[in-house]
Design a protein around this motif. Structure first.
Motif, mmCIF file in Angstrom:
data_model
loop_
_atom_site.group_PDB
_atom_site.id
_atom_site.type_symbol
_atom_site.label_atom_id
_atom_site.label_comp_id
_atom_site.label_asym_id
_atom_site.label_seq_id
_atom_site.Cartn_x
_atom_site.Cartn_y
_atom_site.Cartn_z
ATOM 1 N N LEU A 28 0.935 4.194 -2.875
ATOM 2 C CA LEU A 28 0.759 5.622 -2.600
ATOM 3 C C LEU A 28 1.919 6.424 -3.173
ATOM 4 C CD1 LEU A 28 -0.425 5.494 1.111
ATOM 5 C CD2 LEU A 28 -1.748 6.372 -0.791
ATOM 6 N N ALA A 29 3.140 5.894 -2.925
ATOM 7 C CA ALA A 29 4.320 6.618 -3.385
ATOM 8 C C ALA A 29 4.342 6.712 -4.909
ATOM 9 C CB ALA A 29 5.586 5.930 -2.870
ATOM 10 N N GLN A 61 0.849 -1.204 0.000
ATOM 11 C CA GLN A 61 0.000 0.000 0.000
ATOM 12 C C GLN A 61 0.872 1.237 0.000
ATOM 13 O OE1 GLN A 61 -3.388 -0.458 -0.078
ATOM 14 N NE2 GLN A 61 -3.394 1.706 -0.578
ATOM 15 N N LEU A 62 1.985 1.185 0.746
ATOM 16 C CA LEU A 62 2.917 2.305 0.802
ATOM 17 C C LEU A 62 3.516 2.559 -0.587
ATOM 18 C CD1 LEU A 62 4.406 4.241 2.776
ATOM 19 C CD2 LEU A 62 6.212 2.540 2.890
ATOM 20 N N GLN A 74 1.845 6.524 -7.015
ATOM 21 C CA GLN A 74 0.767 7.346 -7.563
ATOM 22 C C GLN A 74 1.170 8.810 -7.574
ATOM 23 O OE1 GLN A 74 -2.954 6.781 -5.573
ATOM 24 N NE2 GLN A 74 -4.133 7.369 -7.358
ATOM 25 N N LYS A 75 1.976 9.171 -6.556
ATOM 26 C CA LYS A 75 2.417 10.561 -6.472
ATOM 27 C C LYS A 75 3.625 10.812 -7.351
ATOM 28 C CE LYS A 75 3.138 14.582 -4.091
ATOM 29 N NZ LYS A 75 2.213 15.598 -3.684
#
Lengths: 280, 191
Positions: free
Chosen positions: B89-90, B85-86, B92-93
């Motif tokens: 998130l990373a 999940q981390l 996607q940014k």
């Protein structure tokens, strides 16, 4: 019983809090209008706008890199909706549809050899330009039909491609798919068309296909003071921005390459709903 | 020396994908384009290393002292899921195009048996923390080697004349088999 539950819950809590912090740190700012625009779009993901699907187009509209009018699939109501979300005015664009500029089917176009290869126009084109005597004509192996996501192209019984204008959205994919580049985008309300792209000399063209344009210039000379059709390289061209208005120009064509066809007079199955206006 | 043997074993002799048959899902699913494959390799390497280390720490300092060894599987999966999940998130940014091209295969790293296998193997083979870290990195590299080789072959294979019945997945699976046979040449290099 308590200890394992507590340990697992503790691990879950740590992971949850860590991820929450990470979500804040890696938050991606998206304009909320992007989702609204995306919902308003037809969702065909055809790529006709030049972007990678509707979501990408919505992002471009919100970023100011595209306008609602760039989507060929949208009808007027959708365009108004998108423009309303963005707080813009809609610019009027005329609807364009694809037109296969060839009538050389098996009944009129002579073959040069029997093609037994892969059923693809691109493949057939690699073999010396295809199995017809006319090297510019439609091969009828449906490369255009395969890329059309709206089912707007049919292959006639006599073996050439024909666009069903009522289903066509003008996305332009078939233009790229045709190896002969004989599909064009024309305004929906245009009625006079030259359905040929053969630039061979008149005699050669006529021998290859019965309905080819031989470049005789009779159409150009019909209204000599205001020629709306120009002939160059033995091929007549209609300028759709300055289209001919008098339907009688069609009678001047000796081969039948210049025709009268009202693209709005066809239903969704490709059948003509009314006879073209001004038919002799 | 032990560490070097560990590395060679993880990358070549007992390659996670080609010898142990773990992690076949992204191996077949993300190997159509070399660029996407590189992105996937990076993500998997990161998750494998970090998940191995954290799993080892949790096992040796939480589960064993409290006699909760039976929670090994579920807690490892929890850790791996959080790591993935981390990474999501990373990515996607930091790289939205890569995020979009990986698509469904990014969250599928969670259920990737190669990652869980690496974490469990560290415990089974009684590795120290340093050995765990090195093994995690080496396993990730091995996975990457297999994935990148396969992606490179598939990109060229796409342009070759393949019989119609073999086109696509079929010829990819045959190629994977041949690649696995090639890696069998390393057998016996490390006992």
């Amino acid at each position: 019983m308590l200890v394992p539950t507590a340990v697992l819950a503790g691990m879950g809590l740590v992971a949850g809090l860590g991820l929450a912090a990470a979500a804040k740190a890696f938050a991606v700012e998206t304009d909320p209008r992007q989702d609204e625009v995306n919902d308003a779009l037809p969702g065909a993901n055809c790529g006709g706008c030049g972007f990678a699907g509707c979501a990408d187009f919505a992002a471009a509209v919100v970023a100011g890199k595209a306008e609602a009018a760039d989507c060929p699939v949208c009808d007027d109501a959708t365009r108004q909706a998108v423009a309303a979300i963005m707080g813009q005015e809609v610019t009027e664009t005329k609807r364009r549809v694809a037109l296969v500029m060839c009538q050389g089917d098996q009944s009129v176009a002579k073959p040069s050899f029997r093609y037994n290869g892969q059923a693809s126009c691109a493949s057939a084109d690699l073999l010396g330009g295809g199995s017809k005597l006319c090297l510019h004509g439609c091969l009828g192996l449906a490369d255009c039909q395969a890329v059309c996501s709206f089912g707007a192209i049919e292959i006639t019984e006599q073996g050439i491609a024909k666009v069903i204008p009522a289903r066509c959205t003008g996305c332009g994919k078939c233009l790229a798919a045709c190896p002969k580049h004989l599909i064009g985008l024309v305004p929906e309300d245009a009625t006079i068309h030259v359905l040929c792209v053969n630039t061979d000399k008149g005699g050669t063209a006529r021998k290859a296909c019965g309905v080819s344009c031989i470049g005789c210039k009779k159409c150009e000379k019909t209204f000599a003071d205001d020629p709306r059709i120009k002939v160059s390289n033995f091929l007549a061209h209609v300028d759709y921005d300055h289209a001919p208005t008098d339907a009688s120009i069609v009678e001047a064509c000796p081969t039948g390459a210049l025709i009268l066809r009202d693209l709005r007079a066809f239903d969704v199955d490709g059948h003509e709903t009314q006879a073209p206006k001004g038919q002799a | 020396m032990e560490l070097l043997l560990l590395v060679i074993s993880a990358i070549f002799v007992n390659n996670f994908v080609l010898s142990r048959f773990l992690g076949i899902c992204p191996f077949l699913g993300v190997s159509k384009k070399l660029g996407t494959a590189m992105g996937m390799t990076g993500a998997v390497m990161f998750v494998m290393t970090l998940a191995s280390v954290v799993s080892w720490l949790v096992y040796n300092y939480v589960l064993e002292p409290l006699d909760l060894v039976f929670l090994q599987t579920i807690s490892f999966i929890l850790i791996i899921a959080a790591m993935v999940q981390l990474v999501e998130l990373a990515l996607q940014k930091l790289s939205p195009p890569l995020y979009r091209s990986l698509g469904i295969f990014l969250p599928l790293i969670t259920t990737n048996c190669a990652v869980l296998g690496c974490a469990v193997m560290n415990i089974q083979n009684d590795h120290s923390l340093i050995e765990t870290t090195v093994f995690g990195i080496a396993a990730g590299v091995g996975f990457g080697v297999a994935l990148l080789l396969f992606a490179g072959i598939r990109e060229v294979l796409d342009l070759a004349e393949t019989p119609k019945v073999f086109k696509g997945t079929a010829i990819a699976l045959v190629t994977a088999g041949v690649l696995s046979m090639a890696f069998m040449g390393f057998a016996g290099l490390v006992k």
